[in-house]
Motif scaffolding. Structure first.
Motif, PDB file in Angstrom:
ATOM      1  N   THR A  19      -3.285  73.964 102.574  1.00  0.00           N
ATOM      2  CA  THR A  19      -3.144  74.938 101.484  1.00  0.00           C
ATOM      3  C   THR A  19      -2.481  74.320 100.271  1.00  0.00           C
ATOM      4  O   THR A  19      -2.893  74.563  99.122  1.00  0.00           O
ATOM      5  CB  THR A  19      -2.336  76.157 101.961  1.00  0.00           C
ATOM      6  N   LEU A  20      -1.456  73.521 100.495  1.00  0.00           N
ATOM      7  CA  LEU A  20      -0.778  72.841  99.384  1.00  0.00           C
ATOM      8  C   LEU A  20      -1.761  71.932  98.646  1.00  0.00           C
ATOM      9  O   LEU A  20      -1.795  71.918  97.407  1.00  0.00           O
ATOM     10  CB  LEU A  20       0.410  72.029  99.913  1.00  0.00           C
ATOM     11  N   CYS A  21      -2.574  71.193  99.394  1.00  0.00           N
ATOM     12  CA  CYS A  21      -3.560  70.299  98.766  1.00  0.00           C
ATOM     13  C   CYS A  21      -4.575  71.096  97.955  1.00  0.00           C
ATOM     14  O   CYS A  21      -4.941  70.722  96.834  1.00  0.00           O
ATOM     15  CB  CYS A  21      -4.262  69.466  99.827  1.00  0.00           C
ATOM     16  N   GLU A  22      -5.047  72.220  98.514  1.00  0.00           N
ATOM     17  CA  GLU A  22      -6.017  73.061  97.799  1.00  0.00           C
ATOM     18  C   GLU A  22      -5.420  73.600  96.511  1.00  0.00           C
ATOM     19  O   GLU A  22      -6.090  73.608  95.463  1.00  0.00           O
ATOM     20  CB  GLU A  22      -6.463  74.206  98.706  1.00  0.00           C
ATOM     21  N   LYS A  32       1.635  59.760  98.815  1.00  0.00           N
ATOM     22  CA  LYS A  32       1.846  58.378  99.238  1.00  0.00           C
ATOM     23  C   LYS A  32       0.914  58.011 100.389  1.00  0.00           C
ATOM     24  O   LYS A  32       0.324  56.920 100.419  1.00  0.00           O
ATOM     25  CB  LYS A  32       3.311  58.185  99.647  1.00  0.00           C
ATOM     26  N   GLU A  33       0.762  58.924 101.344  1.00  0.00           N
ATOM     27  CA  GLU A  33      -0.121  58.662 102.475  1.00  0.00           C
ATOM     28  C   GLU A  33      -1.587  58.626 102.033  1.00  0.00           C
ATOM     29  O   GLU A  33      -2.368  57.804 102.524  1.00  0.00           O
ATOM     30  CB  GLU A  33       0.085  59.729 103.550  1.00  0.00           C
ATOM     31  N   PHE A  34      -1.960  59.508 101.106  1.00  0.00           N
ATOM     32  CA  PHE A  34      -3.346  59.521 100.631  1.00  0.00           C
ATOM     33  C   PHE A  34      -3.693  58.209  99.928  1.00  0.00           C
ATOM     34  O   PHE A  34      -4.792  57.659 100.119  1.00  0.00           O
ATOM     35  CB  PHE A  34      -3.562  60.693  99.670  1.00  0.00           C
ATOM     36  N   ILE A  35      -2.781  57.708  99.101  1.00  0.00           N
ATOM     37  CA  ILE A  35      -3.045  56.465  98.385  1.00  0.00           C
ATOM     38  C   ILE A  35      -3.180  55.300  99.365  1.00  0.00           C
ATOM     39  O   ILE A  35      -4.068  54.450  99.237  1.00  0.00           O
ATOM     40  CB  ILE A  35      -1.929  56.192  97.357  1.00  0.00           C
ATOM     41  N   SER A  36      -2.305  55.277 100.357  1.00  0.00           N
ATOM     42  CA  SER A  36      -2.389  54.209 101.358  1.00  0.00           C
ATOM     43  C   SER A  36      -3.693  54.299 102.155  1.00  0.00           C
ATOM     44  O   SER A  36      -4.325  53.276 102.455  1.00  0.00           O
ATOM     45  CB  SER A  36      -1.186  54.288 102.307  1.00  0.00           C
ATOM     46  N   TRP A  37      -4.129  55.523 102.476  1.00  0.00           N
ATOM     47  CA  TRP A  37      -5.389  55.699 103.215  1.00  0.00           C
ATOM     48  C   TRP A  37      -6.590  55.327 102.343  1.00  0.00           C
ATOM     49  O   TRP A  37      -7.544  54.722 102.811  1.00  0.00           O
ATOM     50  CB  TRP A  37      -5.493  57.129 103.699  1.00  0.00           C
ATOM     51  N   CYS A  66      -6.503  67.299 105.218  1.00  0.00           N
ATOM     52  CA  CYS A  66      -6.015  67.266 103.836  1.00  0.00           C
ATOM     53  C   CYS A  66      -6.836  66.279 102.999  1.00  0.00           C
ATOM     54  O   CYS A  66      -7.135  66.536 101.836  1.00  0.00           O
ATOM     55  CB  CYS A  66      -4.541  66.879 103.811  1.00  0.00           C
ATOM     56  N   TRP A  67      -7.194  65.158 103.602  1.00  0.00           N
ATOM     57  CA  TRP A  67      -7.962  64.153 102.879  1.00  0.00           C
ATOM     58  C   TRP A  67      -9.310  64.704 102.425  1.00  0.00           C
ATOM     59  O   TRP A  67      -9.777  64.398 101.324  1.00  0.00           O
ATOM     60  CB  TRP A  67      -8.149  62.923 103.748  1.00  0.00           C
ATOM     61  N   ASN A  68      -9.930  65.516 103.267  1.00  0.00           N
ATOM     62  CA  ASN A  68     -11.211  66.109 102.893  1.00  0.00           C
ATOM     63  C   ASN A  68     -11.093  67.006 101.666  1.00  0.00           C
ATOM     64  O   ASN A  68     -12.066  67.217 100.941  1.00  0.00           O
ATOM     65  CB  ASN A  68     -11.778  66.906 104.071  1.00  0.00           C
ATOM     66  N   VAL A  69      -9.876  67.525 101.431  1.00  0.00           N
ATOM     67  CA  VAL A  69      -9.658  68.392 100.266  1.00  0.00           C
ATOM     68  C   VAL A  69      -9.489  67.566  98.995  1.00  0.00           C
ATOM     69  O   VAL A  69     -10.024  67.916  97.935  1.00  0.00           O
ATOM     70  CB  VAL A  69      -8.418  69.285 100.498  1.00  0.00           C
ATOM     71  N   VAL A  70      -8.770  66.449  99.073  1.00  0.00           N
ATOM     72  CA  VAL A  70      -8.383  65.729  97.860  1.00  0.00           C
ATOM     73  C   VAL A  70      -9.260  64.506  97.565  1.00  0.00           C
ATOM     74  O   VAL A  70      -9.158  63.939  96.473  1.00  0.00           O
ATOM     75  CB  VAL A  70      -6.909  65.261  97.959  1.00  0.00           C
ATOM     76  N   LYS A  71     -10.105  64.092  98.486  1.00  0.00           N
ATOM     77  CA  LYS A  71     -10.807  62.821  98.314  1.00  0.00           C
ATOM     78  C   LYS A  71     -11.764  62.800  97.122  1.00  0.00           C
ATOM     79  O   LYS A  71     -12.144  61.728  96.652  1.00  0.00           O
ATOM     80  CB  LYS A  71     -11.555  62.448  99.584  1.00  0.00           C
ATOM     81  N   GLY A  72     -12.123  63.975  96.609  1.00  0.00           N
ATOM     82  CA  GLY A  72     -13.001  64.016  95.451  1.00  0.00           C
ATOM     83  C   GLY A  72     -12.276  63.844  94.131  1.00  0.00           C
ATOM     84  O   GLY A  72     -12.912  63.679  93.080  1.00  0.00           O
TER      85      GLY A  72
END
Length: 534
Positions: free
Chosen positions: A16-19, A69-74, A116-122
């Motif tokens: 929800t936070l990511c969305e 931070k985790e998203f950037i590393s992934w 969460c990654w599926n939400v922000v990867k775009g």
């Protein structure tokens, strides 16, 4: 559901936070124009409307910082896996490789936030842009790969080692992983704000000025040169530091003329610098992050003028032909070897600072991100160039009396080869100069175990023994001086009265004995006469 900021977050809350963040920050009308407090206020309102809990704006911002931070590393891990994916491998192989890269960069932690990654990867921040062809490991031999001499001699540029703090850089980035502070040390500033500089202001561009902190040497880089640099960046309006490669131990690689748009002003400044030069740059927002700023990482407000503290480690001219990411294994090791040989020549000319820059440039080609991909003979080929560079840098640091940095360089070599005689010898010598005699002796004894015939090691052990003996004698004299010499007994003075009384007492004593004997005689005579009478 827990409401306080310190409690555990559920998957639903994270998603929800990511969305909410994606929806608010990428709003087509206000997303790029709103300030951070306004953005997080809207994110908080939307988040609470969806879940009805009472988490604070601060807790949402803190949680997003961790997720980001985790998203950037992934993203970097996916990018690295994608660049190294061989033909015939499918997406599942790519995901497995990405997980390996992520584990290596995050202390064996796995990436688990796929929802969460599926939400922000775009989002533009997390889009994956390929680096180019993967490193090619062919079987052709490397020309003139130097073999490190086994003997230890004073002043040999192939045998010294140096201190460095050295860690894996985030995967997928092109920056150099070696910490360049081992060449010039940390900047003298405390990091709370841009350094205060009194030197002349040079106008490089209508929006870029420069003040030199430390002079460099040699030529300036030309267009399309590959530059390696450290920098710190602050927003001039708020003094907020948003980037620091010294702190991150990740030197930046920049190809002049091919830099990213937000780095245009920085590139103009770097193009005016010489190797080893450190300068303070002031860049207008037009040549920085622009009117929109950056709401992601790094976090830069709109219309922000920027101050950079920059140190140009060195650069490769366009004759190298291509960026490091486009080179084959042999090409990268060959480029590193050429830098090492150039550094050796400078070392012999006693140009130590320049020599160290060449060694660091060599290490930049075969940093930790590159070594992580190598196994077997390929790794041995790279270490045959990399370790001598660290050892050579240590030799420079010892000559410059920068002993702690020399110890750091030796520790890098010993991490790969714990029995490396040269690294043990140089580390012991640096420790001895720092007064760490016990640790130095341990290093020399271990080195002697693997090289018992080395006269240099025996000489250092002898010097340590003489030093310890001298220290003991000095301490002995010091303590003797503190407590003073042992007092000598004073001669006794003769006294007539004392002699007279001694004589008188002796006479009295002998008279008593005489009378005792006389009485005893009379007593025995009396008893004998009495027995006769009876």
């Amino acid at each position: 559901m827990a409401n306080d900021a310190g409690s555990n977050w559920s998957v639903i809350e994270d998603v929800t936070l990511c969305e909410c963040w994606v929806r608010i920050s990428h709003d087509p009308i206000t997303g790029n124009e709103q300030k951070l407090p306004q953005l997080w206020k809207k994110v908080h309102t939307t988040f609470c409307e969806k879940l009805g809990n009472k988490r604070t704006e601060q807790s949402l911002a803190s949680r997003w910082k961790k997720l980001n931070k985790e998203f950037i590393s992934w993203r970097n891990a996916l990018k690295q896996a994608q660049d190294n994916l061989l033909s015939g491998e499918n997406l599942s192989d790519e995901a497995l490789q990405a997980q390996v890269w992520y584990n290596a960069a995050n202390k064996n932690k796995s990436f688990t936030r796929h929802e969460c990654w599926n939400v922000v990867k775009g989002c533009p921040t997390y889009k994956i842009v390929g680096n180019g062809p993967p490193v090619v490991m062919n079987d052709t031999s490397l020309h003139s790969t130097p073999k490190d001499d086994s003997h230890v001699q004073e002043g040999d540029p192939h045998e010294v080692s140096e201190p460095t703090h050295h860690s894996l850089r985030p995967l997928g980035q092109d920056g150099v992983t070696e910490d360049a502070t081992f060449v010039h040390g940390e900047p003298s500033q405390d990091g709370n704000g841009p350094p205060k500089v009194d030197s002349k202001v040079e106008i490089l561009h209508e929006k870029v000025t420069k003040q030199i902190i430390k002079e460099g040497h040699g030529q300036k880089p030309s267009k399309y040169s590959t530059c390696f640099l450290h920098h710190r960046a602050w927003t001039e309006s708020t003094g907020h530091k948003f980037e620091d490669t010294w702190d991150e131990q990740q030197p930046l690689e920049m190809i002049l003329g091919k830099e990213e748009k937000e780095m245009t002003g920085l590139a103009i400044g770097v193009s005016s610098m010489k190797s080893g030069e450190r300068a303070l740059l002031h860049v207008g927002w037009e040549l920085g992050y622009g009117k929109e700023g950056s709401l992601c990482f790094p976090n830069v407000p709109p219309l922000a003028d920027i101050s950079y503290e920059v140190e140009l480690i060195g650069f490769d001219e366009t004759r190298e032909g291509k960026a490091r990411s486009d080179m084959t294994l042999e090409e990268r090791i060959g480029a590193a070897d050429r830098r090492k040989m150039h550094g050796n020549a400078l070392f012999k000319e006693e140009k130590l600072e320049e020599a160290m820059q060449q060694y660091e440039m060599a290490i930049a080609y075969i940093g930790d991100d590159f070594m992580f991909q190598l196994f077997g003979k390929y790794r041995d080929m790279a270490l045959a160039v990399k370790n001598p560079c660290h050892l050579n840098m240590a030799a420079c640091f010892i000559k410059l009396k920068r002993y702690e940095e020399a110890i750091g360089q030796c520790s890098i070599v010993l991490a790969d080869d714990e029995n490396n005689v040269k690294a043990l010898f140089r580390q012991g010598k640096a420790r001895a100069e720092l007064g760490q005699t016990d640790a130095a002796q341990e290093d020399f004894l271990k080195a002697r175990k693997f090289a018992p015939q080395e006269k240099a090691i025996a000489r250092e052990l002898r010097l340590l023994a003489e030093h310890d003996k001298a220290v003991y004698q000095k301490q002995k004299e010091l303590y003797k001086g503190i407590f003073g010499p042992t007092p000598e007994p004073k001669p006794k003075r003769d006294n007539r009265w004392i002699i007279f009384w001694h004589w008188l007492l002796s006479l009295f004593y002998h008279l008593i004995i005489f009378w005792h004997c006389l009485l005893s005689l009379f007593y025995h005579l009396f008893r004998r006469e009495r027995r006769k009478a009876d």
